[in-house]
Design an enzyme around this catalytic site. Structure first.
Site, short mmCIF file in Angstrom:
data_model
loop_
_atom_site.label_atom_id
_atom_site.label_comp_id
_atom_site.label_asym_id
_atom_site.label_seq_id
_atom_site.Cartn_x
_atom_site.Cartn_y
_atom_site.Cartn_z
CE LYS A 97 1.97 4.45 8.17
NZ LYS A 97 2.44 5.74 8.71
CB SER A 125 5.76 5.54 8.24
OG SER A 125 4.96 5.97 7.16
CB SER A 161 2.56 7.54 5.44
OG SER A 161 3.82 7.73 4.84
CE LYS A 202 4.79 3.99 4.41
NZ LYS A 202 4.79 5.39 3.96
#
Length: 456
Positions: free
Chosen positions: A397, A290, A41, A44
């Site tokens: 993140k 997420s 992720s 992202k």
């Protein structure tokens, strides 16, 4: 840093690391920074930055509700058509007990306010803006019944996830009482789950939806006397889910939808246009928890808004254009989807570091920074780094796939210097908590780092 990453537990793993001062641009540490890693992720970060750069923080999605056909008094003799443009914000956290239909209830009020009390035809959805299949390339088949791997479309409700409400029977041996939420969700629910004795304290329910099918099977046991639970399950047809939910909401509000098959009528009247929250708010809904479906929707929406085609290819072209503007070489990444769920994605730590630096120097950095999870506070970082100098300080993140963990973001040192960090790990075989503990140790050391101390 070398000592932190040299644990024998990671002998078979690969670390990709970049640590950079954003005050003076100096790279303080690099390790395998030019190699390609599965980012999970952390991808992202690329999607979110491309969306913010290309669309702007104030961008809003518009969904159009059209009455197609004529009116007879307070009844639409025709169909109610909803034209989707990829709004991913019509969602609530139904796991907390919230009404999964809550995002659409104001729509019924708006329709009633325009004098409609009945619809002779159907509620139809136009999701033609997005042209690709609803699943991302490289998604594994055994994820497809899970909420994090739900299909996406130009019309979406609750991240394309429905819920199984399950409660124990009155006594041991009785069936578990199971129902779909919302009731009109386009799924067929079957249950073999049974009630266990009250003193057994069992909560062992499992569910399965075959890939691309609409049959969901609930199995397992739930102790008598335990509270009811909600279990999320992905819905294979987002448009059908949306129109079924809106039909249910209209019925609840007294607007009867008869579903008659009517002759085609070319008359069309726009009842209202629904606006999403601004993009900067949507980015928080995207990055903090997420949320994969928002990433997939943003990728397709980028293609539609910037390139005029709501395809993944067009969206990827927009992301590549933004990355090129950041100075990221085209061979430093391979883009497959918008969320990082695909195992076809690859990114070099250097590429992620350039994105973090480029966003830091933009005037809209505040929106990007605020959307990231905060260590020890919220999102996927809520339980990490509590009680350290990084808590409430590091904005980062996370990323997680099998044998993949990533953590990238920003942290201020003890001197107040802003650092960016990229920590990608692939190919480990130890428990994930061991890897996350090592990542947290690095971030904590950065939060405690002082250039003044090292100079003395």
């Amino acid at each position: 840093m070398d000592s932190a990453l040299a644990d024998p537990a990671f002998a078979r793993a690969s670390w990709g690391v970049v640590i950079q001062s954003l005050d003076d641009g100096q790279v303080l540490y690099r390790r395998n920074a030019e190699r390609l890693f599965l980012p999970a992720s952390n991808l992202k970060l690329l999607t979110a930055s491309a969306a913010l750069v290309s669309l702007g923080a104030d961008f809003r999605f518009h969904t159009v509700v059209i009455a197609r056909g004529g009116r007879r008094a307070d009844t639409l003799v025709g169909d109610l058509v909803v034209v989707g443009r990829g709004d991913p914000s019509l969602a609530v956290d139904a796991a907390t007990g919230a009404d999964p239909l809550a995002p659409l209830r104001p729509w019924a009020d708006s329709i009633r306010a325009r004098g409609l009390q009945g619809v002779r035809g159907r509620v139809l959805g136009d999701a033609s803006l997005f042209t690709d299949p609803p699943l991302g390339p490289g998604w594994t088949w055994d994820d497809l019944d899970a909420d994090y791997a739900a299909p996406v479309g130009a019309l979406e409700l609750d991240d394309d996830v429905a819920w199984i409400a399950a409660a124990p029977g009155a006594a041991a041996g009785q069936p578990v009482v199971a129902a779909l939420l919302p009731p009109r969700a386009p799924l067929r629910l079957f249950s073999t789950a049974t009630t266990a004795p009250a003193d057994s304290n069992v909560h062992a329910l499992a569910w399965n939806r075959a890939p691309f099918g609409d049959s969901v099977t609930l199995s397992g046991r739930l102790s008598a006397g335990r509270p009811a639970v909600r279990l999320p399950v992905s819905v294979p047809d987002p448009t059908r889910y949306f129109t079924a939910a809106l039909t249910e909401v209209l019925g609840d509000s007294g607007v009867a939808v008869h579903g008659d098959s009517l002759a085609a009528d070319t008359t069309a009247d726009t009842l209202f246009v629904w606006q999403s929250p601004p993009l900067d708010s949507i980015l928080s809904l995207f990055l903090k928890p997420s949320q994969n479906q928002i990433g997939e929707t943003l990728l397709r929406a980028l293609g539609a808004q910037i390139r005029g085609a709501g395809s993944m290819d067009s969206g990827r072209a927009v992301v590549r254009e933004v990355l090129t503007g950041f100075g990221v070489p085209p061979d430093a990444y391979v883009l497959a989807d918008g969320s990082g769920l695909s195992r076809y994605n690859y990114v070099a730590p250097d590429a992620v570091a350039r994105v973090l630096e480029a966003m830091y120097r933009r005037p809209d950095f505040g929106a990007f920074f605020a959307a990231l999870p905060v260590a020890g506070v919220d999102g996927t970082m809520a339980t990490r780094l509590k009680g350290t100098r990084a808590a409430g300080n590091a904005h980062a993140k996370t990323g997680s796939l099998a044998n993949v963990r990533s953590l990238s973001g920003y942290v201020r040192t003890a001197d107040g210097e802003m650092l960016s960090f990229v920590l990608l790990v692939n190919g480990f075989t130890v428990p994930q908590r061991v890897v996350e503990a090592a990542q947290d140790q690095v971030v904590e050391r950065l939060a405690n780092f002082s250039r003044r101390a090292t100079r003395r």
